[in-house]
Design a protein around this motif. Structure first.
Motif, short mmCIF file in Angstrom:
data_model
loop_
_atom_site.label_atom_id
_atom_site.label_comp_id
_atom_site.label_asym_id
_atom_site.label_seq_id
_atom_site.Cartn_x
_atom_site.Cartn_y
_atom_site.Cartn_z
N GLY A 284 9.27 14.29 -48.60
CA GLY A 284 8.99 13.74 -47.29
C GLY A 284 9.19 12.24 -47.25
N GLN A 285 9.65 11.75 -46.13
CA GLN A 285 9.80 10.31 -45.95
C GLN A 285 9.57 9.98 -44.48
N GLU A 286 8.42 9.40 -44.21
CA GLU A 286 8.07 9.06 -42.84
C GLU A 286 9.06 8.04 -42.27
N GLY A 287 9.51 8.29 -41.07
CA GLY A 287 10.44 7.38 -40.41
C GLY A 287 11.90 7.62 -40.76
N SER A 288 12.18 8.62 -41.60
CA SER A 288 13.57 8.91 -41.97
C SER A 288 14.36 9.39 -40.76
N SER A 314 20.98 24.88 -40.71
CA SER A 314 20.85 25.17 -42.14
C SER A 314 19.39 25.19 -42.56
N VAL A 315 19.10 25.95 -43.60
CA VAL A 315 17.73 26.13 -44.07
C VAL A 315 17.57 25.55 -45.46
N LEU A 316 16.45 24.88 -45.69
CA LEU A 316 16.09 24.35 -47.00
C LEU A 316 14.64 24.73 -47.28
N GLU A 317 14.20 24.48 -48.51
CA GLU A 317 12.80 24.62 -48.86
C GLU A 317 12.33 23.33 -49.52
N ALA A 318 11.07 23.01 -49.34
CA ALA A 318 10.49 21.83 -49.96
C ALA A 318 9.08 22.17 -50.43
N ILE A 319 8.70 21.62 -51.55
CA ILE A 319 7.35 21.87 -52.08
C ILE A 319 6.59 20.54 -52.09
N PHE A 320 5.45 20.52 -51.41
CA PHE A 320 4.62 19.32 -51.29
C PHE A 320 3.25 19.60 -51.91
N PRO A 321 2.55 18.55 -52.36
CA PRO A 321 1.15 18.74 -52.79
C PRO A 321 0.35 19.37 -51.66
N SER A 322 -0.61 20.25 -52.01
CA SER A 322 -1.29 21.02 -50.97
C SER A 322 -2.11 20.14 -50.02
N HIS A 323 -2.56 18.97 -50.48
CA HIS A 323 -3.32 18.10 -49.58
C HIS A 323 -2.42 17.43 -48.54
N ASP A 324 -1.11 17.48 -48.75
CA ASP A 324 -0.16 16.96 -47.77
C ASP A 324 0.17 18.10 -46.80
N ASP A 325 -0.76 18.37 -45.89
CA ASP A 325 -0.71 19.59 -45.09
C ASP A 325 0.03 19.36 -43.77
N HIS A 326 0.92 20.32 -43.46
CA HIS A 326 1.69 20.25 -42.22
C HIS A 326 1.64 21.60 -41.51
N ILE A 334 12.62 13.65 -43.92
CA ILE A 334 12.86 14.06 -45.31
C ILE A 334 14.00 13.24 -45.91
N ARG A 335 14.10 13.31 -47.23
CA ARG A 335 15.25 12.76 -47.94
C ARG A 335 15.48 13.59 -49.18
N VAL A 336 16.67 13.46 -49.77
CA VAL A 336 17.01 14.16 -51.00
C VAL A 336 16.68 13.28 -52.19
N SER A 337 15.96 13.84 -53.15
CA SER A 337 15.67 13.15 -54.40
C SER A 337 15.96 14.12 -55.54
N ALA A 338 17.23 14.21 -55.92
CA ALA A 338 17.67 15.19 -56.90
C ALA A 338 18.13 14.50 -58.17
N ASP A 339 17.38 14.69 -59.27
CA ASP A 339 17.79 14.13 -60.55
C ASP A 339 19.00 14.86 -61.11
N HIS A 340 19.05 16.19 -60.89
CA HIS A 340 20.17 17.01 -61.34
C HIS A 340 20.83 17.60 -60.10
#
Length: 368
Positions: A284-288, A314-326, A334-340
């Motif tokens: 997640g990235q607020e203001g993106s 298009s469809v994606l999935e994202a996993i957030f900490p449970s306290h970050d509730d939406h 959102i933004r992409v943060s992919a190490d691999h």
């Protein structure tokens, strides 16, 4: 003695004249736990039964400590292979006590009682040696089956879906205990399962099979982050492919913007590609300026898995900490943060939105 305990070389095997497995080559190091993983009917159990000597080999060979066990012209009987096996249904003798079940394969061993006592303690059944199988829980019965298979000190232990009859939490706990037991004894093992979380928790090396052919033999980490084929990428873990265009050897234009990878990809510039994005690649990235709508939500306790739909559909999935509730229907930045970054050549035309001219993209240095 070689560091390699088990070798399958161009193996082909099946049953009733039906070839199930073809050109299968893997090797297992001494002390390691391997796994054959794949959907139902892919040849996992047939391969395991061939290693045990229960099914014939039509091509290639199976070696244990360098000795040929099976080939089209040679077959060592199962009882002479120094291989133990733990079955899906435990296969305990109901009329024998726990201790007698464990001792079944070593009845003539002069130190039978000592071995049984040590194994009872190892599998945490030290006070239950005189009970009968029907007096035990499913997890306890599985421990007895494991101890019985370990008693003759096999060079290799085979486990055929050993936890499939157990409920989720017990299955998770017992799979970890079995790994600890095998590692404590230095026992080499090969597991068959269709449950990738189980394979990842227990095994050092995992082979993914599809329709009788090996797709990749690798560590769990590499299978997840460096899948060799689109099938492995889609079968292991979760994620979605999005279409893109390779701009430079390490840069891809997609509907999410320009994504820069962690290596050079061996595809021609301008190639249509499919880019795999895992739930942990999307943050997640607020203001993106890049947004997605929440269309699905799965609470997992410590985290929540969201299904996201982009403006393009298009469809994606994202996993957030449970306290970050939406909430469902909420629009997230959102933004992409992919190490691999996992990329495969795609068939057909490039389908990306807001595509920039190549010169403009390279000049901007923009990345997502």
């Amino acid at each position: 003695m070689s560091d390699i305990v088990l070798e399958l070389n161009n193996l082909a095997c099946g049953y009733a004249g039906h070839k199930v497995v073809q050109e299968l080559s893997i090797h297992l190091r001494a002390g390691d736990i391997g796994c054959l993983l794949g959907p139902s009917g892919c040849g996992k159990t047939t391969t395991l039964r061939s290693i045990a000597g229960f099914e014939p080999v039509s091509a290639g060979e199976i070696r244990l400590d360098g000795q040929v066990l099976s080939s089209p012209t040679h077959n060592v009987p199962p009882e002479q292979r120094r291989i133990g096996m733990v079955f899906q249904d435990y296969a305990l003798f109901p009329h024998l006590t726990v201790a007698q079940n464990i001792a079944f394969g070593i009845n003539k061993h002069p130190e039978r009682q000592r071995i049984v006592g040590e194994l009872l303690e190892l599998v945490k059944l030290g006070k239950l040696g005189q009970r009968y199988p029907h007096e035990l829980s499913g997890g306890q019965q599985q421990r007895v089956a494991l101890a019985r298979a370990l008693a003759p000190e096999p060079r290799l232990l085979l486990l055929d879906e050993p936890f499939s009859n157990l409920d989720g939490e017990l299955r998770r706990r017992l799979s970890g205990e079995v790994r600890d037991i095998l590692k404590a004894r230095g026992t080499s093992a090969m597991l068959v399962t269709h449950d990738q979380s189980e394979a990842f928790a227990v095994c050092d090396q995992v082979g993914v099979l599809r329709e009788g052919r090996l797709q990749q033999w690798d560590t769990p980490y590499n299978l997840y982050h460096e899948p060799a084929t689109p099938f492995v990428a889609s079968f292991i873990g979760q994620g979605y492919f999005i279409r893109g265009q390779l701009l430079t050897p390490d840069t891809v234009q997609t509907e999410l913007g320009v994504i820069r990878g962690n290596r050079a990809y061996q595809l021609p510039t301008g190639s249509a590609v499919d880019v795999l994005l895992r739930p942990d690649d999307i943050v997640g990235q607020e203001g993106s300026s890049l947004t997605a709508t929440i269309t699905g939500k799965l609470f997992l306790g410590a985290s929540t898995l969201y299904r996201l739909q982009l403006a393009t559909g298009s469809v994606l999935e994202a996993i957030f900490p449970s306290h970050d509730d939406h909430s469902l229907g909420e629009v997230l930045g959102i933004r992409v943060s992919a190490d691999h970054l996992v990329i495969f050549s795609a068939q057909g035309s490039v389908n990306v939105s807001a595509q920039l001219p190549l010169e403009q993209v390279l000049a901007s240095g923009v990345s997502v």
